[in-house]
Design a protein around this motif. Sequence first.
Motif, PDB file in Angstrom:
ATOM      1  N   GLY A 109       0.823  -1.200   0.000  1.00  0.00           N
ATOM      2  CA  GLY A 109       0.000   0.000   0.000  1.00  0.00           C
ATOM      3  C   GLY A 109       0.856   1.249   0.000  1.00  0.00           C
ATOM      4  N   PRO A 110       0.312   2.353   0.478  1.00  0.00           N
ATOM      5  CA  PRO A 110       1.054   3.616   0.508  1.00  0.00           C
ATOM      6  C   PRO A 110       2.341   3.485   1.327  1.00  0.00           C
ATOM      7  CG  PRO A 110      -1.256   3.970   1.014  1.00  0.00           C
ATOM      8  CD  PRO A 110      -1.044   2.488   0.983  1.00  0.00           C
ATOM      9  N   ILE A 111       3.358   4.195   0.909  1.00  0.00           N
ATOM     10  CA  ILE A 111       4.657   4.159   1.575  1.00  0.00           C
ATOM     11  C   ILE A 111       4.672   5.233   2.662  1.00  0.00           C
ATOM     12  CG2 ILE A 111       7.162   4.363   1.255  1.00  0.00           C
ATOM     13  CD1 ILE A 111       5.906   2.000  -0.262  1.00  0.00           C
ATOM     14  N   ALA A 112       4.872   4.796   3.908  1.00  0.00           N
ATOM     15  CA  ALA A 112       4.919   5.732   5.037  1.00  0.00           C
ATOM     16  C   ALA A 112       6.236   6.503   5.013  1.00  0.00           C
ATOM     17  CB  ALA A 112       4.800   4.971   6.349  1.00  0.00           C
ATOM     18  N   ASP A 113       6.161   7.758   5.409  1.00  0.00           N
ATOM     19  CA  ASP A 113       7.355   8.589   5.479  1.00  0.00           C
ATOM     20  C   ASP A 113       7.812   8.613   6.936  1.00  0.00           C
ATOM     21  OD1 ASP A 113       9.404  10.213   4.710  1.00  0.00           O
ATOM     22  OD2 ASP A 113       8.205  12.031   4.659  1.00  0.00           O
ATOM     23  N   ASP A 114       8.589   7.606   7.314  1.00  0.00           N
ATOM     24  CA  ASP A 114       9.044   7.435   8.689  1.00  0.00           C
ATOM     25  C   ASP A 114      10.523   7.773   8.781  1.00  0.00           C
ATOM     26  OD1 ASP A 114       8.967   6.758  11.344  1.00  0.00           O
ATOM     27  OD2 ASP A 114       8.805   4.603  11.015  1.00  0.00           O
TER      28      ASP A 114
ATOM     29  N   PRO B  21       8.903  -1.411   3.579  1.00  0.00           N
ATOM     30  CA  PRO B  21       7.501  -1.833   3.648  1.00  0.00           C
ATOM     31  C   PRO B  21       7.299  -3.276   3.174  1.00  0.00           C
ATOM     32  CG  PRO B  21       7.693   0.204   2.380  1.00  0.00           C
ATOM     33  CD  PRO B  21       9.058  -0.208   2.764  1.00  0.00           C
ATOM     34  N   MET B  22       8.091  -3.706   2.204  1.00  0.00           N
ATOM     35  CA  MET B  22       7.969  -5.090   1.736  1.00  0.00           C
ATOM     36  C   MET B  22       8.417  -6.068   2.817  1.00  0.00           C
ATOM     37  SD  MET B  22       9.171  -5.012  -2.203  1.00  0.00           S
ATOM     38  CE  MET B  22       7.996  -4.688  -3.495  1.00  0.00           C
ATOM     39  N   LEU B  23       9.519  -5.760   3.468  1.00  0.00           N
ATOM     40  CA  LEU B  23       9.987  -6.625   4.555  1.00  0.00           C
ATOM     41  C   LEU B  23       8.985  -6.642   5.711  1.00  0.00           C
ATOM     42  CD1 LEU B  23      13.805  -5.835   4.676  1.00  0.00           C
ATOM     43  CD2 LEU B  23      12.718  -7.987   4.016  1.00  0.00           C
ATOM     44  N   ALA B  24       8.444  -5.479   6.044  1.00  0.00           N
ATOM     45  CA  ALA B  24       7.460  -5.408   7.128  1.00  0.00           C
ATOM     46  C   ALA B  24       6.232  -6.249   6.789  1.00  0.00           C
ATOM     47  CB  ALA B  24       7.062  -3.957   7.387  1.00  0.00           C
TER      48      ALA B  24
ATOM     49  N   GLY C  29       4.714 -18.092  11.535  1.00  0.00           N
ATOM     50  CA  GLY C  29       5.742 -18.654  12.407  1.00  0.00           C
ATOM     51  C   GLY C  29       6.507 -17.560  13.137  1.00  0.00           C
ATOM     52  N   PHE C  30       6.846 -16.498  12.424  1.00  0.00           N
ATOM     53  CA  PHE C  30       7.554 -15.376  13.037  1.00  0.00           C
ATOM     54  C   PHE C  30       6.690 -14.715  14.100  1.00  0.00           C
ATOM     55  CE2 PHE C  30       8.477 -10.749  13.007  1.00  0.00           C
ATOM     56  CZ  PHE C  30       9.730 -10.807  13.581  1.00  0.00           C
ATOM     57  N   ARG C  31       5.423 -14.454  13.762  1.00  0.00           N
ATOM     58  CA  ARG C  31       4.525 -13.813  14.727  1.00  0.00           C
ATOM     59  C   ARG C  31       4.375 -14.666  15.983  1.00  0.00           C
ATOM     60  NH1 ARG C  31       0.584 -13.155  10.540  1.00  0.00           N
ATOM     61  NH2 ARG C  31      -0.745 -14.460  11.812  1.00  0.00           N
ATOM     62  N   LYS C  32       4.232 -15.962  15.788  1.00  0.00           N
ATOM     63  CA  LYS C  32       4.058 -16.876  16.921  1.00  0.00           C
ATOM     64  C   LYS C  32       5.293 -16.865  17.822  1.00  0.00           C
ATOM     65  CE  LYS C  32       2.679 -21.604  17.907  1.00  0.00           C
ATOM     66  NZ  LYS C  32       2.291 -22.891  17.310  1.00  0.00           N
ATOM     67  N   GLN C  33       6.476 -16.936  17.225  1.00  0.00           N
ATOM     68  CA  GLN C  33       7.706 -16.923  18.011  1.00  0.00           C
ATOM     69  C   GLN C  33       7.911 -15.575  18.707  1.00  0.00           C
ATOM     70  OE1 GLN C  33       9.823 -19.427  18.746  1.00  0.00           O
ATOM     71  NE2 GLN C  33       8.373 -20.765  17.701  1.00  0.00           N
ATOM     72  N   ARG C  34       7.577 -14.487  18.033  1.00  0.00           N
ATOM     73  CA  ARG C  34       7.709 -13.154  18.633  1.00  0.00           C
ATOM     74  C   ARG C  34       6.771 -13.010  19.823  1.00  0.00           C
ATOM     75  NH1 ARG C  34       6.647  -8.167  14.830  1.00  0.00           N
ATOM     76  NH2 ARG C  34       4.619  -9.135  14.894  1.00  0.00           N
ATOM     77  N   GLU C  35       5.528 -13.478  19.690  1.00  0.00           N
ATOM     78  CA  GLU C  35       4.577 -13.419  20.792  1.00  0.00           C
ATOM     79  C   GLU C  35       5.033 -14.296  21.955  1.00  0.00           C
ATOM     80  OE1 GLU C  35       0.887 -14.534  18.965  1.00  0.00           O
ATOM     81  OE2 GLU C  35       0.781 -12.652  17.810  1.00  0.00           O
ATOM     82  N   LYS C  36       5.571 -15.456  21.637  1.00  0.00           N
ATOM     83  CA  LYS C  36       6.075 -16.354  22.666  1.00  0.00           C
ATOM     84  C   LYS C  36       7.237 -15.697  23.420  1.00  0.00           C
ATOM     85  CE  LYS C  36       7.963 -21.011  23.185  1.00  0.00           C
ATOM     86  NZ  LYS C  36       8.389 -22.211  22.458  1.00  0.00           N
TER      87      LYS C  36
END
Length: 83
Positions: A7-12, A53-56, A64-71
């Motif tokens: 989507g739109p590219i954030a200016d961070d 943004p693509m990596l995010a 799997g990443f989300r599960k391990q991060r939450e753990k």
Amino acid sequence: MTKLRLGPIADDKPVRLTVELPAAVHRDLAEYGRLLARESGRSEIAPAKLIAPMLARFMEADRGFRKQREKAALCSGPSSDPS
């Protein structure tokens, strides 16, 4: 026209990171930037602006990443030690 996943590219505020990409990946990023710019009505989106943004999005979609991060967050969460 097919809707692009990004989507739109954030200016961070950026953190500088230097990476080397294969030429074919850079060409694809440049083409993606052209297509996204056309879809969003912008004049141009530089390939470097697409990487974060693509990596995010990739990491958000990786169950799997989300599960391990939450753990890990649960393990390192607030301590129940009263001292």
